[in-house]
Write a protein that holds these residues in place. Sequence first.
Motif, PDB file in Angstrom:
ATOM      1  N   ALA A 145       0.834  -1.205   0.000  1.00 20.13           N
ATOM      2  CA  ALA A 145       0.000   0.000   0.000  1.00 20.13           C
ATOM      3  C   ALA A 145       0.863   1.247   0.000  1.00 20.13           C
ATOM      4  N   ASN A 146       1.938   1.213   0.766  1.00 22.12           N
ATOM      5  CA  ASN A 146       2.855   2.346   0.793  1.00 22.12           C
ATOM      6  C   ASN A 146       3.489   2.537  -0.583  1.00 22.12           C
ATOM      7  N   GLU A 147       3.897   1.429  -1.183  1.00 24.56           N
ATOM      8  CA  GLU A 147       4.510   1.447  -2.513  1.00 24.56           C
ATOM      9  C   GLU A 147       3.544   2.018  -3.553  1.00 24.56           C
ATOM     10  N   LEU A 148       2.282   1.614  -3.471  1.00 24.81           N
ATOM     11  CA  LEU A 148       1.289   2.039  -4.451  1.00 24.81           C
ATOM     12  C   LEU A 148       0.832   3.487  -4.255  1.00 24.81           C
ATOM     13  N   THR A 149       1.010   4.034  -3.069  1.00 28.51           N
ATOM     14  CA  THR A 149       0.502   5.386  -2.801  1.00 28.51           C
ATOM     15  C   THR A 149       1.597   6.446  -2.731  1.00 28.51           C
ATOM     16  N   GLU A 150       2.855   6.056  -2.887  1.00 28.10           N
ATOM     17  CA  GLU A 150       3.896   7.083  -2.871  1.00 28.10           C
ATOM     18  C   GLU A 150       4.224   7.536  -4.280  1.00 28.10           C
ATOM     19  N   LYS A 151       5.014   8.581  -4.369  1.00 27.05           N
ATOM     20  CA  LYS A 151       5.424   9.152  -5.659  1.00 27.05           C
ATOM     21  C   LYS A 151       4.217   9.578  -6.483  1.00 27.05           C
TER      22      LYS A 151
END
Length: 188
Positions: free
Chosen positions: A87-93
């Motif tokens: 989830a962190n990966e998908l919502t950053e940048k």
Amino acid sequence: MSNITQDILSRNSYVRAAKENAKRLFRDSVLLQKAGSWQSAAVLAVLAIEEMGKAYIEIWGVKNVAQKGKHPTHSQKQAAFFALLAANELTEKNMKRLASFGEGKMIREHGPYSEQMVHARAGFYDDLRMVCTYSDREPIWPDEITGTFDAVLVDELHSFFQKGQVAGRRKIAIKFGAILYENDFGHL
């Protein structure tokens, strides 16, 4: 004090205890790795990941759709941890990855932590924990695979744990992690 208030306090202390236990297991894993005992370090690192996953399952207050029993399995707790990382990966940048979520891609194609969530859900980390703990007559994994395990594997597990602590500070990652976990996206 009302029953609702007592329940909230009880849940908060459970989450706090699980997170502290996860941090203790992680610290012990680091010490064991420094002492050259990478197999035991790997076991404790997996247990730290699992314990942190257990804390997030409680924070989220959700049950994985595949969960049959009253309590989540080892693999489900490990998958919960990686759901937070995914989830962190998908919502950053600038949330560019999130914009492509569900466009016919398998969850593992969204990034390395999304792929780890799939591995966790499939039982990889539970098997890893057992491989590093037991000597079986009929091993789970062949020697060609286990012979390649070393301190680098433990470094990777430690990195996952540290990134999970960072991800746990982002409210959007926590909320989206609950959705990924509850709906068993790691099983796709």
